[in-house]
Enzyme design. Structure first.
Site, short mmCIF file in Angstrom:
data_model
loop_
_atom_site.label_atom_id
_atom_site.label_comp_id
_atom_site.label_asym_id
_atom_site.label_seq_id
_atom_site.Cartn_x
_atom_site.Cartn_y
_atom_site.Cartn_z
CG ASP A 103 -23.68 -27.56 5.20
OD1 ASP A 103 -23.32 -26.93 6.21
OD2 ASP A 103 -23.85 -27.02 4.08
CG HIS A 120 -34.17 -24.56 7.27
ND1 HIS A 120 -33.82 -23.95 6.09
CD2 HIS A 120 -35.27 -23.90 7.72
CE1 HIS A 120 -34.68 -22.96 5.84
NE2 HIS A 120 -35.55 -22.91 6.80
CG ASN A 219 -27.31 -14.59 -2.83
OD1 ASN A 219 -26.87 -15.65 -2.42
ND2 ASN A 219 -28.40 -14.53 -3.59
CB ILE A 237 -19.68 -16.76 -0.92
CG1 ILE A 237 -21.05 -16.18 -1.30
CG2 ILE A 237 -19.57 -16.95 0.58
CD1 ILE A 237 -22.20 -17.14 -1.08
#
Ligand SMILES: [Zn+2]
Length: 253
Positions: A103, A120, A219, A237
């Site tokens: 993103d 990615h 996480n 987070i």
């Protein structure tokens, strides 16, 4: 645990960070595999993410272009977690930011593009499967908005896709090599919002640990690496990162 992690980061010269989908969910970008995840809600989305279906089936591509236009990522804003990583860079402690996210919210938040390693790829770029040409995704989305259902490459007529690693597609070896190299160079390795289940990227944790780094995992869900981590911080987070990464002066306020 928070205070301990904070002390390690205050003392560190080089922090290597790995981020996954979890850091972007507070910006309204859904996770793939979580309970609200894209794949859980829409099995067709998984097909669209697979390079073999994508290349073979024009209908899958048509749906993919509609899906790309509708992505919540286009209007998403970085959150406090992203901002905390920008602050870490301002403190000159961020050695590298490996991300599984596509993103670009780290760069939008203000991290230097040369610190960010996109394993990615990025949804904000397109690439041509035929000739390898790349460019801004919005240029292709404009063609879709203008009525082209599956716009071909203007140079070679090839199939266009987002410049991301689809399932069934090879990772870019140079990018992975760089990620694994930097993983060995930090005093602290901070894994944020990643399930640490996708290889080879998750292997960066092993490399960092072997090189002597403190391993800190932030996480919501447990990860396979929790047992070898020096600290596991399961909270939000957006709250945990500012608490462990902010400058000392700020924490005293
Ligand atoms: Zn082309």
């Amino acid at each position: 645990m928070i205070q301990e992690a904070r002390n390690w980061i205050d003392a560190a010269r080089r922090v290597v960070v790995l981020t996954g989908a979890g850091i972007s969910t507070d910006s309204g970008i859904p996770d793939f595999r979580g309970p609200q995840g894209l794949w859980t809600q829409n099995p067709l989305a998984e097909k669209m993410s697979n390079i073999h279906y994508y290349l073979a089936d024009r209908e899958v591509r048509k749906l993919s272009w509609q899906n790309r236009m509708a992505s919540p990522a286009w209007t998403a804003k970085p959150n406090a977690g992203h901002a905390a990583l920008v602050e870490l860079e301002k403190r000159r402690k961020l050695h590298a930011l490996i991300t599984q996210n596509i993103d670009e919210l780290h760069q939008i938040a203000g991290n230097s593009p040369d610190k960010v390693i996109e394993v990615h790829g990025s949804m904000r770029r397109f690439m041509c499967w035929g000739c390898g040409m790349r460019g801004p995704m919005q240029l292709v989305l404009e063609r879709v908005r203008a009525g082209e259902e599956d716009p071909p490459c203007r140079d070679c007529g090839g199939i266009l896709k987002s410049d991301t690693i689809s399932f069934g597609q090879q990772l870019v070896p140079e990018v992975i090599d760089r990620a694994m190299q930097v993983a060995a160079e930090g005093d602290v390795f901070l894994a944020v919002g990643s399930t640490l289940q996708v290889y080879p990227v998750a292997g960066a944790v092993d490399i960092a640990r072997s090189a002597g780094a403190k391993i800190v995992i932030v996480n919501a869900q447990p990860t396979p690496y929790d047992d070898v981590a020096h600290a596991v911080l399961p909270g939000s987070i957006s709250e945990v990162l500012p608490a462990i990464l902010g400058s000392a002066a700020r924490s005293l306020q």
